[in-house]
Design a protein around this motif. Sequence first.
Motif, PDB file in Angstrom:
ATOM      1  N   ASP A  80     -49.701  22.757  39.284  1.00  0.00           N
ATOM      2  CA  ASP A  80     -48.622  22.005  40.333  1.00  0.00           C
ATOM      3  C   ASP A  80     -48.109  20.939  39.588  1.00  0.00           C
ATOM      4  O   ASP A  80     -46.944  20.858  39.650  1.00  0.00           O
ATOM      5  N   ILE A  81     -48.745  20.067  39.144  1.00  0.00           N
ATOM      6  CA  ILE A  81     -48.329  19.010  38.174  1.00  0.00           C
ATOM      7  C   ILE A  81     -47.737  19.542  37.227  1.00  0.00           C
ATOM      8  O   ILE A  81     -46.564  18.884  36.756  1.00  0.00           O
ATOM      9  N   ASP A  82     -47.870  20.386  36.411  1.00  0.00           N
ATOM     10  CA  ASP A  82     -47.471  21.114  35.309  1.00  0.00           C
ATOM     11  C   ASP A  82     -46.003  21.602  35.675  1.00  0.00           C
ATOM     12  O   ASP A  82     -44.933  21.419  35.089  1.00  0.00           O
ATOM     13  N   LYS A  83     -46.144  22.346  36.793  1.00  0.00           N
ATOM     14  CA  LYS A  83     -44.363  22.656  37.382  1.00  0.00           C
ATOM     15  C   LYS A  83     -43.754  21.456  37.586  1.00  0.00           C
ATOM     16  O   LYS A  83     -42.616  21.472  37.349  1.00  0.00           O
ATOM     17  N   LEU A  84     -44.098  20.570  38.351  1.00  0.00           N
ATOM     18  CA  LEU A  84     -43.503  19.527  38.708  1.00  0.00           C
ATOM     19  C   LEU A  84     -43.061  18.711  37.274  1.00  0.00           C
ATOM     20  O   LEU A  84     -41.694  18.514  37.500  1.00  0.00           O
ATOM     21  N   GLU A  85     -43.561  18.582  36.381  1.00  0.00           N
ATOM     22  CA  GLU A  85     -43.333  18.045  35.005  1.00  0.00           C
ATOM     23  C   GLU A  85     -41.767  18.626  34.677  1.00  0.00           C
ATOM     24  O   GLU A  85     -41.099  18.211  34.170  1.00  0.00           O
ATOM     25  N   GLY A  86     -42.278  20.298  34.763  1.00  0.00           N
ATOM     26  CA  GLY A  86     -41.289  21.024  34.101  1.00  0.00           C
ATOM     27  C   GLY A  86     -39.901  20.957  34.963  1.00  0.00           C
ATOM     28  O   GLY A  86     -38.732  20.923  34.413  1.00  0.00           O
ATOM     29  N   LEU A  87     -39.946  20.778  36.225  1.00  0.00           N
ATOM     30  CA  LEU A  87     -38.636  20.646  37.335  1.00  0.00           C
ATOM     31  C   LEU A  87     -38.100  19.317  36.765  1.00  0.00           C
ATOM     32  O   LEU A  87     -36.774  19.125  36.879  1.00  0.00           O
ATOM     33  N   ILE A  88     -39.006  18.291  36.589  1.00  0.00           N
ATOM     34  CA  ILE A  88     -38.346  16.978  36.268  1.00  0.00           C
ATOM     35  C   ILE A  88     -37.537  17.032  34.827  1.00  0.00           C
ATOM     36  O   ILE A  88     -36.337  16.660  34.985  1.00  0.00           O
ATOM     37  N   ILE A  89     -37.934  17.805  34.164  1.00  0.00           N
ATOM     38  CA  ILE A  89     -37.269  17.635  32.725  1.00  0.00           C
ATOM     39  C   ILE A  89     -36.059  18.680  32.846  1.00  0.00           C
ATOM     40  O   ILE A  89     -35.000  18.215  32.471  1.00  0.00           O
ATOM     41  N   GLN A  90     -36.118  19.604  33.907  1.00  0.00           N
ATOM     42  CA  GLN A  90     -34.943  20.525  33.965  1.00  0.00           C
ATOM     43  C   GLN A  90     -33.818  19.578  34.936  1.00  0.00           C
ATOM     44  O   GLN A  90     -32.704  19.656  34.545  1.00  0.00           O
ATOM     45  N   SER A  91     -34.569  18.944  35.888  1.00  0.00           N
ATOM     46  CA  SER A  91     -33.389  18.047  36.761  1.00  0.00           C
ATOM     47  C   SER A  91     -32.552  17.083  35.844  1.00  0.00           C
ATOM     48  O   SER A  91     -31.660  16.871  36.096  1.00  0.00           O
TER      49      SER A  91
END
Length: 113
Positions: A80-91
């Motif tokens: 979940d943390i990895d997904k969150l990091e990816g979403l932050i980068i995308q955002s």
Amino acid sequence: MKKNLGVNILLDVYGVLLTDRQRATLELYYGEDLSLGEISEETGITRQGVMNCIHKSEKKLFEFETRLGLIRKFRELSEDIDKLEGLIIQSEMTNKAILADIDDLIVEIKEKI
């Protein structure tokens, strides 16, 4: 080389729940990579006793994980943390629509904690 990384991880997490003898025997077998004979000489237990202790201790470690699931929960949170990091980068590169996904994921993580 370690005989079984999975047992080493279980031992790191749940080793304190084993008896001193069980924990020491598993550490010698998996951590120090000693043979049954070497452990027998070091501990004064027969080779058969060492093998029985290892099997019984492994079974307990797997039961602890089945009941408590700490390693599984840790892995899920890490994903979940990895997904969150990816979403932050995308955002940072796209728009605010991703922020809603981030908020949802943060709620999911908090629920698991």
